[in-house]
Write a protein that holds these residues in place. Structure first.
Motif, mmCIF file in Angstrom:
data_model
loop_
_atom_site.group_PDB
_atom_site.id
_atom_site.type_symbol
_atom_site.label_atom_id
_atom_site.label_comp_id
_atom_site.label_asym_id
_atom_site.label_seq_id
_atom_site.Cartn_x
_atom_site.Cartn_y
_atom_site.Cartn_z
ATOM 1 N N CYS A 76 0.760 -1.295 0.022
ATOM 2 C CA CYS A 76 0.425 0.271 -0.270
ATOM 3 C C CYS A 76 0.698 1.399 -0.158
ATOM 4 C CB CYS A 76 -0.680 -0.316 1.456
ATOM 5 S SG CYS A 76 -1.937 -1.221 1.369
ATOM 6 N N SER A 77 2.483 1.462 -0.164
ATOM 7 C CA SER A 77 3.119 2.800 0.184
ATOM 8 C C SER A 77 3.070 3.535 -1.210
ATOM 9 C CB SER A 77 4.570 1.799 0.110
ATOM 10 O OG SER A 77 4.631 1.563 -1.340
ATOM 11 N N LYS A 78 2.544 3.013 -2.474
ATOM 12 C CA LYS A 78 2.072 4.018 -3.443
ATOM 13 C C LYS A 78 1.004 4.330 -3.856
ATOM 14 C CE LYS A 78 6.230 2.710 -5.732
ATOM 15 N NZ LYS A 78 7.013 1.247 -7.350
ATOM 16 N N THR A 79 -0.040 4.050 -2.954
ATOM 17 C CA THR A 79 -1.819 4.249 -3.257
ATOM 18 C C THR A 79 -2.410 5.790 -2.563
ATOM 19 O OG1 THR A 79 -2.342 3.601 -0.592
ATOM 20 C CG2 THR A 79 -2.273 1.492 -3.219
ATOM 21 N N SER A 80 -3.433 6.469 -2.804
ATOM 22 C CA SER A 80 -3.704 7.834 -2.768
ATOM 23 C C SER A 80 -5.465 7.567 -2.995
ATOM 24 C CB SER A 80 -3.519 8.081 -3.633
ATOM 25 O OG SER A 80 -3.556 8.252 -4.997
ATOM 26 N N ILE A 81 -5.348 5.771 -2.166
ATOM 27 C CA ILE A 81 -7.036 5.829 -1.999
ATOM 28 C C ILE A 81 -7.927 6.963 -1.545
ATOM 29 C CG2 ILE A 81 -7.987 3.954 -2.654
ATOM 30 C CD1 ILE A 81 -7.251 2.955 0.442
ATOM 31 N N LEU A 82 -6.716 7.089 -0.208
ATOM 32 C CA LEU A 82 -7.830 7.873 1.012
ATOM 33 C C LEU A 82 -6.355 9.364 1.235
ATOM 34 C CD1 LEU A 82 -7.880 6.184 4.307
ATOM 35 C CD2 LEU A 82 -9.713 6.541 3.024
ATOM 36 N N GLN A 83 -6.370 9.607 -0.138
ATOM 37 C CA GLN A 83 -5.542 11.128 -0.202
ATOM 38 C C GLN A 83 -6.479 12.576 -0.255
ATOM 39 O OE1 GLN A 83 -5.176 11.867 -4.394
ATOM 40 N NE2 GLN A 83 -6.652 11.394 -5.176
ATOM 41 N N ASP A 84 -7.735 12.516 0.028
ATOM 42 C CA ASP A 84 -9.123 13.818 0.468
ATOM 43 C C ASP A 84 -9.225 13.652 2.196
ATOM 44 O OD1 ASP A 84 -10.241 11.429 0.162
ATOM 45 O OD2 ASP A 84 -12.534 12.383 -0.379
ATOM 46 N N VAL A 85 -8.395 12.724 3.386
ATOM 47 C CA VAL A 85 -8.787 12.439 4.345
ATOM 48 C C VAL A 85 -6.984 13.025 5.043
ATOM 49 C CG1 VAL A 85 -8.894 10.857 5.994
ATOM 50 C CG2 VAL A 85 -9.791 10.753 3.848
ATOM 51 N N VAL A 86 -8.153 14.003 5.965
ATOM 52 C CA VAL A 86 -6.988 14.346 6.894
ATOM 53 C C VAL A 86 -7.368 14.149 8.484
ATOM 54 C CG1 VAL A 86 -5.698 16.158 7.734
ATOM 55 C CG2 VAL A 86 -6.444 16.782 5.896
ATOM 56 N N ALA A 87 -6.552 12.800 8.991
ATOM 57 C CA ALA A 87 -7.175 12.018 10.503
ATOM 58 C C ALA A 87 -6.274 12.563 11.376
ATOM 59 C CB ALA A 87 -6.822 11.062 9.749
ATOM 60 N N PHE A 88 -7.575 12.507 12.317
ATOM 61 C CA PHE A 88 -6.938 12.594 14.002
ATOM 62 C C PHE A 88 -7.162 11.594 14.661
ATOM 63 C CE2 PHE A 88 -6.793 13.499 18.593
ATOM 64 C CZ PHE A 88 -5.979 13.686 18.848
ATOM 65 N N VAL A 89 -5.260 10.217 15.308
ATOM 66 C CA VAL A 89 -5.874 9.024 15.995
ATOM 67 C C VAL A 89 -6.340 9.482 17.471
ATOM 68 C CG1 VAL A 89 -5.160 6.386 15.172
ATOM 69 C CG2 VAL A 89 -5.314 8.075 13.563
ATOM 70 N N ASN A 90 -7.085 8.356 17.756
ATOM 71 C CA ASN A 90 -6.965 8.403 19.124
ATOM 72 C C ASN A 90 -7.327 7.034 19.642
ATOM 73 O OD1 ASN A 90 -8.180 9.986 22.188
ATOM 74 N ND2 ASN A 90 -5.982 9.997 21.581
ATOM 75 N N VAL A 91 -6.464 6.048 19.409
ATOM 76 C CA VAL A 91 -6.859 4.952 19.788
ATOM 77 C C VAL A 91 -6.198 4.798 21.069
ATOM 78 C CG1 VAL A 91 -7.345 2.231 18.505
ATOM 79 C CG2 VAL A 91 -7.190 4.561 17.438
ATOM 80 N N TRP A 92 -7.082 3.812 21.954
ATOM 81 C CA TRP A 92 -6.371 3.577 23.239
ATOM 82 C C TRP A 92 -7.174 1.822 23.233
ATOM 83 C CZ3 TRP A 92 -2.950 5.343 26.894
ATOM 84 C CH2 TRP A 92 -2.676 6.774 26.530
ATOM 85 N N SER A 93 -6.179 0.892 24.399
ATOM 86 C CA SER A 93 -6.689 -0.599 24.987
ATOM 87 C C SER A 93 -7.845 0.035 25.601
ATOM 88 C CB SER A 93 -5.666 -0.757 26.102
ATOM 89 O OG SER A 93 -5.419 -0.284 26.748
ATOM 90 N N SER A 94 -8.985 -0.919 26.196
ATOM 91 C CA SER A 94 -9.899 -1.101 27.028
ATOM 92 C C SER A 94 -10.435 -0.145 28.169
ATOM 93 C CB SER A 94 -11.158 -2.156 26.830
ATOM 94 O OG SER A 94 -10.379 -3.273 27.235
ATOM 95 N N ASN A 95 -8.782 -0.697 29.094
ATOM 96 C CA ASN A 95 -8.475 -0.620 29.885
ATOM 97 C C ASN A 95 -7.692 1.325 29.689
ATOM 98 O OD1 ASN A 95 -5.907 -0.753 29.468
ATOM 99 N ND2 ASN A 95 -5.955 -2.507 31.072
ATOM 100 N N ARG A 96 -7.711 1.350 28.751
ATOM 101 C CA ARG A 96 -7.066 3.618 28.752
ATOM 102 C C ARG A 96 -5.400 2.848 29.006
ATOM 103 N NH1 ARG A 96 -11.723 7.698 29.161
ATOM 104 N NH2 ARG A 96 -13.423 6.091 27.506
ATOM 105 N N THR A 97 -4.927 2.099 29.268
ATOM 106 C CA THR A 97 -3.355 2.331 29.789
ATOM 107 C C THR A 97 -2.456 1.732 28.484
ATOM 108 O OG1 THR A 97 -3.403 0.025 29.948
ATOM 109 C CG2 THR A 97 -4.207 1.430 32.276
ATOM 110 N N GLU A 98 -2.889 1.235 27.560
ATOM 111 C CA GLU A 98 -2.057 1.258 25.985
ATOM 112 C C GLU A 98 -2.858 2.289 24.594
ATOM 113 O OE1 GLU A 98 1.418 -0.279 26.500
ATOM 114 O OE2 GLU A 98 0.749 -0.580 28.460
ATOM 115 N N ASN A 99 -1.669 2.923 24.850
ATOM 116 C CA ASN A 99 -1.980 3.625 23.725
ATOM 117 C C ASN A 99 -1.230 3.114 21.965
ATOM 118 O OD1 ASN A 99 -2.516 6.120 21.697
ATOM 119 N ND2 ASN A 99 -1.358 7.313 22.352
ATOM 120 N N TYR A 100 -2.241 2.303 20.949
ATOM 121 C CA TYR A 100 -2.110 1.998 20.053
ATOM 122 C C TYR A 100 -2.343 2.483 18.764
ATOM 123 C CZ TYR A 100 -3.112 -2.544 22.960
ATOM 124 O OH TYR A 100 -3.439 -2.888 23.837
#
Length: 453
Positions: free
Chosen positions: A5-29
């Motif tokens: 997927c290094s050369k793909t641009s399927i999400l070129q119009d997306v500006v994302a902010f990622v906030n993903v944590w574990s269920s007990n909120r101690t590990e940042n994924y």
């Protein structure tokens, strides 16, 4: 994953902010999903500003959730990122909306690691050196005083013990018991009646009922002194010494039991065709949920094989031969979403590997060590040293599937792999794919399509 997927641009119009944590909120994924988005052409920002169009959210901060709803950006779950990566298309965001679990349970609000207080661990002689040293010193003093016959230090008994007793109980000084013991001894020598008077007996009963001699590490000196009223000084020293010794023995036994309970899990999990960034996610989740150890190759303790792609690797074939779960990486993501290990049935790669489900059912239905009977009725098999995959791996697969392998070609009926020497008459010369396809389909394939010249 990055190589695909290094050369793909399927999400070129997306500006994302990622906030993903574990269920007990101690590990940042978040980092792994940020890399996936960048590989698909999206821009990933470290801060939530007006340019953000998508927020990938799971068990994140409440402030991020509220700001995303207020600004009207698209809130999606981690499954949206994985589906875009799998299909190589911009998937509709409404199919994978994010869920804020803390919104439905405000009373049981969980805090992130930066706000989470440290767990309270009760101090005991087994985990606190200072307390153990203090206890050892106390035992040595008790032992020394028991040997020398010296009187125990009462630690200001009459001053400290006043507030501990009830107001209607009369405090009896310790000297009174020493005088009574002396008097009883004199009466015994004079052959008099050694029984104390009624008033003295009532005082003895009331004093002994106050508290038994059970000093504890958490008690104050006054509490320990209160226990000394239970009998004569010499007997008190012996009782206290033995009780402290018994407590040490019980503490040691408790520690041994805890060590026995902390046994490592016996099940192993194997990753195959897995990109490095996904491997780090699996390692963190297994570390959090527990229940598995990692193994590089499928062995007798392996129960789960997680595949990053539907490639027929040796680990997948050994997993089928041993009746393991052959699962996709989505099982890991869904477990992360649920906060615990999810049921495996929906993520089994039964379409690509039809034998996986059949062999797993066979393994689960038997109590004995699982062994297939796929090649039981086949003649002796010789595997060429020049075969690919390696001859040793093919031999193990044949043995796991009930076949028999022979190192001498003239005694066998089937020869697998390239072999330039002379073969006996009637010997079938087949390619390695005959073994691999038979295991994949869980049926012995026709030799006609695998014959080598």
């Amino acid at each position: 994953m990055t190589s695909d997927c290094s050369k793909t641009s399927i999400l070129q119009d997306v500006v994302a902010f990622v906030n993903v944590w574990s269920s007990n909120r101690t590990e940042n994924y978040s980092k792994s999903f940020e890399e996936d988005l960048v590989d698909m052409g999206a821009r990933v920002l470290k801060y939530f500003n007006k340019q953000v169009t998508h927020v990938v959210f799971k068990d994140g901060h409440e402030s991020v959730w509220k700001k995303a709803q207020k600004t009207g950006v698209k809130l999606v779950s981690v499954l949206w990122v994985e589906r875009c990566l799998t299909t190589q298309t911009h998937v509709d965001e409404s199919l994978f909306p994010a869920i804020n679990e803390s919104k439905h349970s405000p009373k049981n609000k969980r805090t992130h690691r930066c706000m989470k207080p440290k767990d309270f661990i009760e101090k005991t002689p087994t985990n606190n050196k200072r307390l153990k040293k203090k206890l050892d010193q106390m035992i040595r003093e008790l032992d020394l005083k028991r040997t020398t016959g010296a009187d125990l230090n009462l630690l200001s008994l009459e001053e400290d013990a006043v507030g501990l007793y009830s107001s209607n109980v009369e405090l009896v000084p310790f000297n009174h018991f020493c005088g009574m013991e002396k008097r009883l001894k004199e009466m015994k020598e004079k052959r008099e009646n050694p029984s104390p008077t009624a008033s003295q007996m009532s005082q003895l009963t009331s004093a002994s009922a106050l508290a038994p001699c059970q000093p504890d590490l958490g008690e104050s000196p006054s509490s320990f002194a209160k226990a000394l009223f239970a009998g004569s000084p010499s007997r008190l020293r012996m009782n206290c010494f033995h009780e402290e010794k018994n407590k040490l023995i019980e503490g040691a036994n408790t520690t041994k039991n805890c060590i026995r309970k902390n046994v490592k899990p016996t099940r192993t999990l194997v990753m195959t065709s897995m990109p490095s960034e996904n491997q780090s996610i699996i390692i963190q989740i297994v570390k959090r949920f527990g229940g598995f150890q990692f193994s590089d190759n499928v062995c007798e303790t392996t129960t789960h094989v997680v595949a990053g792609h539907t490639r027929r690797t040796l680990n997948v074939l050994f997993g089928i031969a041993r009746g393991c779960w052959i699962l996709s990486f989505n099982w890991i993501l869904w477990s992360l979403e649920q906060g615990c290990w999810a049921p495996e049935e929906s993520f089994e790669l039964s379409t690509a590997f039809p034998a996986a489900t059949i062999c797993r059912f066979e393994r689960q239905s038997t109590k004995e060590p699982y062994l297939q009977d796929l090649f039981v009725n086949q003649p002796l098999i010789f595997i060429s040293p020049q075969s690919k995959p390696p001859a040793l791996a093919l031999e193990k697969l044949v043995l796991l599937c009930g076949g028999q392998v022979c190192k001498t070609l003239r005694r066998t009926g089937i020869c697998i792999g390239q072999y330039k020497g002379r073969r006996p008459a009637g010997n079938q010369h087949l390619s390695e794919n005959w073994i691999l396809d038979s295991i994949t389909k869980h049926e012995v394939c026709s030799p006609d399509n695998y014959t080598l010249e």
